[in-house]
Design an enzyme around this catalytic site. Sequence first.
Site, PDB file in Angstrom:
ATOM      1  N   GLN A  33       2.536   3.437  17.043  1.00 32.53           N
ATOM      2  CA  GLN A  33       2.331   4.892  16.394  1.00 32.53           C
ATOM      3  C   GLN A  33       1.083   5.374  16.060  1.00 32.53           C
ATOM      4  O   GLN A  33       0.332   4.749  16.711  1.00 32.53           O
ATOM      5  CB  GLN A  33       2.305   4.177  14.162  1.00 32.53           C
ATOM      6  CG  GLN A  33       1.434   4.758  13.356  1.00 32.53           C
ATOM      7  CD  GLN A  33       0.101   5.093  13.208  1.00 32.53           C
ATOM      8  OE1 GLN A  33      -0.150   4.362  13.326  1.00 32.53           O
ATOM      9  NE2 GLN A  33       0.311   5.950  13.063  1.00 32.53           N
TER      10      GLN A  33
ATOM     11  N   THR B 254       2.592   9.197  12.600  1.00 25.20           N
ATOM     12  CA  THR B 254       2.271   9.382  10.975  1.00 25.20           C
ATOM     13  C   THR B 254       1.909  10.729  11.021  1.00 25.20           C
ATOM     14  O   THR B 254       0.164  10.745  11.287  1.00 25.20           O
ATOM     15  CB  THR B 254       1.538   8.500  10.714  1.00 25.20           C
ATOM     16  OG1 THR B 254       2.140   7.028  10.962  1.00 25.20           O
ATOM     17  CG2 THR B 254       1.009   8.430   8.882  1.00 25.20           C
TER      18      THR B 254
ATOM     19  N   ARG C 266     -10.370   5.646  -0.958  1.00 22.47           N
ATOM     20  CA  ARG C 266     -10.100   4.792  -1.812  1.00 22.47           C
ATOM     21  C   ARG C 266     -11.577   3.541  -2.510  1.00 22.47           C
ATOM     22  O   ARG C 266     -12.508   3.342  -2.058  1.00 22.47           O
ATOM     23  CB  ARG C 266      -9.397   3.572  -1.327  1.00 22.47           C
ATOM     24  CG  ARG C 266      -8.010   4.414   0.001  1.00 22.47           C
ATOM     25  CD  ARG C 266      -8.026   3.316   1.096  1.00 22.47           C
ATOM     26  NE  ARG C 266      -6.759   3.831   1.604  1.00 22.47           N
ATOM     27  CZ  ARG C 266      -6.670   4.410   2.884  1.00 22.47           C
ATOM     28  NH1 ARG C 266      -7.344   3.180   3.932  1.00 22.47           N
ATOM     29  NH2 ARG C 266      -5.828   4.731   3.664  1.00 22.47           N
TER      30      ARG C 266
ATOM     31  N   LYS D 131       6.250  10.343   9.961  1.00 27.30           N
ATOM     32  CA  LYS D 131       6.306   8.825   9.175  1.00 27.30           C
ATOM     33  C   LYS D 131       4.798   9.955   7.699  1.00 27.30           C
ATOM     34  O   LYS D 131       4.221  10.230   8.266  1.00 27.30           O
ATOM     35  CB  LYS D 131       5.060   7.221   9.671  1.00 27.30           C
ATOM     36  CG  LYS D 131       4.975   6.643   8.377  1.00 27.30           C
ATOM     37  CD  LYS D 131       4.496   5.317   8.763  1.00 27.30           C
ATOM     38  CE  LYS D 131       4.571   4.154   7.815  1.00 27.30           C
ATOM     39  NZ  LYS D 131       2.815   4.769   7.250  1.00 27.30           N
TER      40      LYS D 131
ATOM     41  N   HIS E 206       2.839   5.818   2.033  1.00 32.74           N
ATOM     42  CA  HIS E 206       1.307   5.468   2.845  1.00 32.74           C
ATOM     43  C   HIS E 206       0.883   3.863   2.362  1.00 32.74           C
ATOM     44  O   HIS E 206      -0.410   3.509   1.753  1.00 32.74           O
ATOM     45  CB  HIS E 206       0.114   6.221   3.174  1.00 32.74           C
ATOM     46  CG  HIS E 206      -0.433   5.865   4.138  1.00 32.74           C
ATOM     47  ND1 HIS E 206      -0.507   6.414   5.407  1.00 32.74           N
ATOM     48  CD2 HIS E 206      -1.098   4.682   4.558  1.00 32.74           C
ATOM     49  CE1 HIS E 206      -0.827   6.143   6.392  1.00 32.74           C
ATOM     50  NE2 HIS E 206      -1.595   4.893   5.703  1.00 32.74           N
TER      51      HIS E 206
ATOM     52  N   ASP F  56       9.237   2.935   3.582  1.00 31.09           N
ATOM     53  CA  ASP F  56       8.789   2.299   3.507  1.00 31.09           C
ATOM     54  C   ASP F  56       8.055   2.478   1.983  1.00 31.09           C
ATOM     55  O   ASP F  56       8.023   3.598   1.371  1.00 31.09           O
ATOM     56  CB  ASP F  56       7.948   1.516   4.824  1.00 31.09           C
ATOM     57  CG  ASP F  56       6.412   2.618   4.604  1.00 31.09           C
ATOM     58  OD1 ASP F  56       6.027   3.335   3.798  1.00 31.09           O
ATOM     59  OD2 ASP F  56       5.812   2.302   5.834  1.00 31.09           O
ATOM     60  N   SER F  57       6.966   1.241   1.281  1.00 34.04           N
ATOM     61  CA  SER F  57       5.696   1.798   0.539  1.00 34.04           C
ATOM     62  C   SER F  57       6.291   1.842  -1.251  1.00 34.04           C
ATOM     63  O   SER F  57       7.445   1.525  -1.715  1.00 34.04           O
ATOM     64  CB  SER F  57       5.822   3.330  -0.494  1.00 34.04           C
ATOM     65  OG  SER F  57       5.116   4.094   0.890  1.00 34.04           O
TER      66      SER F  57
ATOM     67  N   ARG G 108       8.549  -4.837  -1.877  1.00 31.54           N
ATOM     68  CA  ARG G 108       7.629  -6.339  -2.304  1.00 31.54           C
ATOM     69  C   ARG G 108       8.663  -8.190  -2.541  1.00 31.54           C
ATOM     70  O   ARG G 108       8.444  -8.950  -2.990  1.00 31.54           O
ATOM     71  CB  ARG G 108       6.494  -6.772  -3.127  1.00 31.54           C
ATOM     72  CG  ARG G 108       6.067  -5.636  -3.499  1.00 31.54           C
ATOM     73  CD  ARG G 108       4.534  -6.520  -3.145  1.00 31.54           C
ATOM     74  NE  ARG G 108       3.474  -4.850  -2.560  1.00 31.54           N
ATOM     75  CZ  ARG G 108       3.728  -3.992  -1.649  1.00 31.54           C
ATOM     76  NH1 ARG G 108       4.451  -4.186  -1.285  1.00 31.54           N
ATOM     77  NH2 ARG G 108       2.147  -3.142  -1.648  1.00 31.54           N
TER      78      ARG G 108
ATOM     79  N   GLY H  46       5.009  -3.719   4.358  1.00 36.11           N
ATOM     80  CA  GLY H  46       3.494  -3.455   5.218  1.00 36.11           C
ATOM     81  C   GLY H  46       2.558  -4.765   4.364  1.00 36.11           C
ATOM     82  O   GLY H  46       2.466  -5.435   4.399  1.00 36.11           O
TER      83      GLY H  46
END
Length: 383
Positions: A129, A157, A166, A248, A272, A303-304, A307, A326
């Site tokens: 990646q 990506t 964040r 991505k 992401h 993805d994302s 679970r 992830g």
Amino acid sequence: MKPNIFNVSDARLAAKKRMPKIMFDYIDGAAGDEYTCEQNTSVLDRIRLQPRVFINVENRSLKKNFLEQQWDLPFGIAPMGMCNLTWPGADQMLASAATRYNIPLGLSTMASSNIETTWDRAGERAWFQLYVGQSEEIAFDMVQRAETCGYETLILTVDVPMVALRPRERRNGFQAPLRIGPKQFFDFATHPQWSIRTLLTGVPKVANNEGSDNNKGEKFVRNESRGKVDWRFLDRLRDRWKGNLVIKGVLSPEDAVTIKNAGADGLYVSNHGGRQLDSAPTAIEMLPIIRRAVGESFPIIFDSGVRNGEGVVKALAYGADFVMLGRALLYGIGGGGSQGLTAVIDLFIQQIDTALAQIGRTDINTIDKHVLVEKYASMVLER
Ligand SMILES: Cc1cc2nc3c(=O)[nH]c(=O)nc-3n(C[C@H](O)[C@H](O)[C@H](O)COP(=O)(O)O)c2cc1C
């Protein structure tokens, strides 16, 4: 000690307990108010699968062909930077798991293991990646290294033009390379299981910055802008890289079509994990729209927010060909090292396999919109 992991929440709690807050928050945290991150999972959870009866589902198969490779499972390992902050040797555990389970391993530009070592560990199961940061030269140097090793798939990506704000990382003073002040020292001291192990093996580094051949000796810097990438760069990369090129971080159907027309070999629909734009749509909502835009056979990875194994089945039903995991895997490692990782992967296998039987299917390749309760199937393309 084998952790008690019966669902991904168990793994997450075990990781939270064992890891210093600054490290747990690095993997668990997201952008802004973490709304998109939370929604990724809740929107997936709300989708309903249609149970079916009186179908012989005794023998089932989870094997999947994707990007000219035969995989044993319909999911793989999403590229994630600095995984060894979770547990020393986490990258090695992921590479061993890729080999043992015959699943793809996304190796991040920001990984704790470099391109060459990962190729030695996982061979053709490894996909590289790429991030393009402060200079194209650094990026093309890494592309060259991947090509020299024999990598067949490159994931570019493109959803990090800037590293998002964040709050948890900022509050905890998380940065790469790590700076340890009193706050972080206290955090490490109160999580000795993590700290002693990590001290003994050395604080992990961004390994691809070492062993570079680029003549300026430049390094990829996490917080530098990655905003220079434009359509012309995609053309240059397409000319340069002859293997599979997957883009991505795509959430716009318009972008998806342009990327397809530019000659990419696949799309990776992802937000992401909610770590970038906190007002982005959930990846699962955009998946059927993008599938419609690019047609029934263009390869799509998703993805994302996945679970559980039913989430993998739902993404396939919504139009993905392959699903990447992830945080779910990092929680496993954070809570219980390689045993925790194995526990999480085994859990996904059992959950997918059980779901397949419950919805009356025996082959993962037959998953389509008809496994969904009708109201969820209406916008999904017939394939
Ligand atoms: C700790 C961490 C580091 C990540 N680093 C990268 C990275 O270096 N490159 C990349 O393309 N995506 C990276 N991602 C995003 C993942 O590839 C993936 O898109 C995301 O984790 C999916 O969401 P989920 O974890 O909620 O399932 C990272 C995610 C996490 C949790």
